[in-house]
Design a protein around this motif. Structure first.
Motif, PDB file in Angstrom:
ATOM      1  N   MET A   1      20.366  19.362 -27.759  1.00 10.77           N
ATOM      2  CA  MET A   1      20.163  18.966 -26.366  1.00 10.77           C
ATOM      3  C   MET A   1      19.910  17.459 -26.251  1.00 10.77           C
ATOM      4  O   MET A   1      20.410  16.812 -25.335  1.00 10.77           O
ATOM      5  CB  MET A   1      19.001  19.753 -25.748  1.00 10.77           C
ATOM      6  N   THR A   2      19.146  16.910 -27.179  1.00  7.31           N
ATOM      7  CA  THR A   2      18.898  15.470 -27.186  1.00  7.31           C
ATOM      8  C   THR A   2      20.195  14.709 -27.395  1.00  7.31           C
ATOM      9  O   THR A   2      20.469  13.711 -26.711  1.00  7.31           O
ATOM     10  CB  THR A   2      17.871  15.101 -28.278  1.00  7.31           C
ATOM     11  N   GLU A   3      21.004  15.166 -28.353  1.00  9.14           N
ATOM     12  CA  GLU A   3      22.298  14.527 -28.607  1.00  9.14           C
ATOM     13  C   GLU A   3      23.192  14.574 -27.382  1.00  9.14           C
ATOM     14  O   GLU A   3      23.803  13.580 -26.999  1.00  9.14           O
ATOM     15  CB  GLU A   3      22.973  15.228 -29.798  1.00  9.14           C
ATOM     16  N   TRP A   4      23.283  15.743 -26.761  1.00  9.87           N
ATOM     17  CA  TRP A   4      24.122  15.889 -25.573  1.00  9.87           C
ATOM     18  C   TRP A   4      23.602  15.041 -24.421  1.00  9.87           C
ATOM     19  O   TRP A   4      24.371  14.486 -23.659  1.00  9.87           O
ATOM     20  CB  TRP A   4      24.246  17.351 -25.173  1.00  9.87           C
ATOM     21  N   GLY A   5      22.287  14.950 -24.278  1.00 11.29           N
ATOM     22  CA  GLY A   5      21.724  14.098 -23.237  1.00 11.29           C
ATOM     23  C   GLY A   5      22.020  12.629 -23.493  1.00 11.29           C
ATOM     24  O   GLY A   5      22.285  11.868 -22.562  1.00 11.29           O
ATOM     25  N   ARG A   6      22.003  12.232 -24.753  1.00  8.74           N
ATOM     26  CA  ARG A   6      22.261  10.844 -25.129  1.00  8.74           C
ATOM     27  C   ARG A   6      23.711  10.449 -24.882  1.00  8.74           C
ATOM     28  O   ARG A   6      23.993   9.366 -24.376  1.00  8.74           O
ATOM     29  CB  ARG A   6      21.910  10.637 -26.607  1.00  8.74           C
TER      30      ARG A   6
END
Length: 99
Positions: free
Chosen positions: A55-60
């Protein structure tokens, strides 16, 4: 007595009629081990960390890059995907930016 163990994981993405392949342009980033309690709660913790990282990667990079993946989790060492102790499938909504 609460002992710790390694929960080994790999993340895969769909690859058409060929089935599944390692996720992302750097598949080494999406496999590894997380040390947690040797219990179902430890497995949930490990899966939560992996999903949180996704989720962090996708948000970034932008939520429109979120894609369908499967997270495979094994107790102590990786094996065949059919032998995984836990499989978590994530299917992000395609209209997530419209929400």
């Amino acid at each position: 007595m609460n002992t710790e163990t390694d929960w080994v994981y790999r993340v895969f993405e769909p690859h058409g009629s060929q089935g599944w392949r390692p996720y992302g342009s750097d598949p080494e980033r999406w496999q590894g081990a997380i040390t947690a309690s040797d219990s179902p709660e430890g497995a949930k913790y490990a899966i939560g960390r992996i999903v949180g990282d996704l989720m962090t990667e996708w948000g970034r990079i932008g939520l429109h890059h979120a894609m369908h993946v499967r997270v495979f989790l094994w107790h102590e060492e990786a094996g065949d995907t059919e032998d995984a102790n836990f499989i978590v499938e994530l299917r992000p909504r395609s209209d997530i930016d419209a929400a």
